[in-house]
Design an enzyme around this catalytic site. Structure first.
Site, PDB file in Angstrom:
ATOM      1  CG  HIS A  58      -7.189  -4.585   5.968  1.00 27.22           C
ATOM      2  ND1 HIS A  58      -8.502  -4.641   6.386  1.00 27.22           N
ATOM      3  CD2 HIS A  58      -6.427  -4.857   7.057  1.00 27.22           C
ATOM      4  CE1 HIS A  58      -8.541  -4.938   7.683  1.00 27.22           C
ATOM      5  NE2 HIS A  58      -7.296  -5.078   8.112  1.00 27.22           N
ATOM      6  CG  ASN A 131     -11.595  -4.595  12.189  1.00 26.19           C
ATOM      7  OD1 ASN A 131     -11.125  -4.413  11.073  1.00 26.19           O
ATOM      8  ND2 ASN A 131     -10.939  -5.234  13.145  1.00 26.19           N
ATOM      9  CE1 TYR A 341      -2.303  -2.849  11.847  1.00 21.45           C
ATOM     10  CE2 TYR A 341      -3.498  -1.560  10.230  1.00 21.45           C
ATOM     11  CZ  TYR A 341      -3.429  -2.645  11.081  1.00 21.45           C
ATOM     12  OH  TYR A 341      -4.464  -3.540  11.137  1.00 21.45           O
TER      13      TYR A 341
END
Length: 502
Positions: A58, A131, A341
């Site tokens: 990303h 997504n 994350y």
């Protein structure tokens, strides 16, 4: 000077000339630099350090600010404050990205697009990391790093490699549903403004009494879905690789604020236990007929970042960032992402990344057990206790030292016992994994030329696979979706390869 504005060093000390260096000059005008030239040394040193680590995935993204407005009172299934009143507005930061390519890559590359949102609610931040596809390539968390590596560069050649890509997916065929979407027109969306996004994961919407509903979240564009052909995407990649960033920025500057409606599908725990699919399997969708979409809000993006690095590059999103009323389910990939994350953010931005303005909550923050560390930006909680005292009957010392008792609702409900016991687990491939992809292939057949374009896009990728046995495995994989699909894919790919070889 106008407004008494002048250049200084970072410590505030003024300097005389922003274009000069201090030298011991010779007769020809050149000379040796001096260590006393703090301005030059600081400028060079900062230049070498002004980049932070690029996101592993990303990396290339479009960023903007806006607001979410609740369109219904959702207190019948969640205690989340930002959803408890019709018309209630919450500021939002949005970051939409490609997944595999690097920061300097083309926006229109065929790829899944990540869709991250940070809701600055009155109960703290709520992050959604979605997504633009309703399913995913895997359902086993251990495969997550390998999936992403297979979509990136070969470790020897440093080139994209179709052999790596297809070798992974032949070995992990549960991702066939996602592959069909990726190689359809939806793999090359026209811009951020013209795409949907989806939670993919199953979440839990919870209430104070401990009851909850399972939920999938859908973000539907109100501009209409528009995609690029493979040829258009390739052309734009060469002419304007930053096309999506430009498109979004200029639309907002013109006052053409893009909007999305946000919906949920809700399922009771009892329905989940008896549903035909594993509701924690990211490769499956829920029937819209059985679990219809219910609108909960509207998203409008109406402000561009003032500084891309400060607002977007330093932004950190994690599915673990949840307000009371929203909780994680037993989805194993979601459970892994809850750690991965924020750990990536600690690596990229530092242990106190939550204090950066773009990440900082608008609500009160009091977390005295998380203090110190590099780049502490506030008063570090002064002398408040940095340890846990007795929550039941705190001592007078602890009370006098500003110890505060826990009073908020718990963020999580208990995991359901029917999920199972702790064990080593790898999911198995069954015929069920091809039911939904087969249905999608039939749907694609109702759009003129769509099936042919899927095959054309797949052929374009497979002609880069040099191993015949690997190509045959790919044909077999798609043949399990539809016999004719596998046959046509083989016929066309091998014809192209034979022509090139001759």
């Amino acid at each position: 000077m106008a407004d008494d504005k002048y250049y200084t060093l970072a410590e505030g000390c003024p300097f005389a000339n922003n274009a000069s260096a201090v030298l011991m000059r010779g007769k020809q005008g050149s000379g040796l630099g001096l260590l006393q030239d703090t301005q030059l040394i600081e400028t060079l040193a900062h230049f070498s350090r002004e980049r932070i680590p690029e996101r592993v995935v990303h990396a290339k993204a479009v960023g903007s600010y806006g607001e979410f407005e609740a369109t219904r009172d959702c207190s019948d299934f969640t205690s989340a404050s930002f959803l408890n009143k019709v018309g209630k507005k919450t500021p939002v930061l949005q970051r939409v990205s490609t997944v595999g390519p690097e920061s300097g890559s083309a926006d229109t590359s065929r790829d899944v697009h990540g869709w991250a949102m940070k809701f600055y609610t009155d109960e703290g931040n709520q992050d959604f990391v979605f997504n633009n596809t309703p399913v995913f390539f895997i359902r086993d968390p251990l495969k997550f790093p390998s999936l992403n590596r297979s979509h990136k560069r070969h470790p020897q050649t440093h080139l994209p490699d179709a052999n790596m890509f297809w070798d992974f997916h032949v070995g992990n065929p549960e991702g066939i549903h996602q592959l069909l979407i990726l190689f359809s027109d939806r793999g090359t969306p026209k811009s951020v403004r013209y795409m949907h996004s989806y939670s993919g994961h199953t979440y839990k919407f919870t209430k104070p009494d401990g009851s909850f509903k399972y939920a999938k979240i859908h973000v539907k564009t109100q501009q209409g879905v528009e995609n690029l052909s493979s040829q258009e995407a390739t052309r734009i990649a060469g002419e304007d690789p930053d096309f999506m960033i430009r498109d979004m920025f200029e639309a907002i500057e013109r006052g053409e604020y893009p909007t999305w409606n946000i919906y949920v599908q809700l399922m009771s725990p009892e329905e989940a236990e008896n549903y035909k699919w594993n509701i924690f399997d990211m490769t499956k969708v829920w029937s819209h007929t059985e679990f219809p979409l219910q609108q909960i809000g509207r998203l409008t993006m109406n402000r561009n970042p003032q500084n891309y690095f400060a607002d977007i590059e330093q932004a950190a999103f994690s599915p673990s960032t949840m307000v009371p009323g929203i909780a994680a389910s037993a989805d194993p990939v979601l459970q892994a992402r809850l750690f991965a994350y924020p750990d990536a953010a600690r690596y990229r931005l530092g242990v106190n990344y939550q204090q950066l303005p773009t990440n900082a909550a608008k609500a009160q923050v009091y977390c005295p057990f998380q203090r110190d560390g590099a780049m502490r930006f506030d008063d570090n909680y002064g002398g408040d206790p940095n340890y846990v005292g007795s929550w039941i009957k705190p001592t007078k010392f602890y009370q006098d030292a500003k110890g505060i008792r826990a009073s908020a609702l718990a963020l999580h409900t208990d995991h359901e016992k029917w999920v199972g016991e702790v064990s080593a687990y790898t999911s198995e491939i069954t015929d069920d994994d091809f039911v939904q992809p087969a249905a999608l292939w039939e749907v694609l057949g109702r759009v003129s030329g769509q099936q042919d374009r899927v095959i054309e896009n797949l052929v374009g990728s497979l002609t880069g696979v040099k191993y015949p046995e690997l190509r045959r495995a790919v044909y077999s994989l798609f043949g399990r979706v539809n016999n004719n699909l596998g046959f046509m894919l083989q016929e066309r790919t091998e014809a192209v390869i034979k022509t090139v070889q001759n």
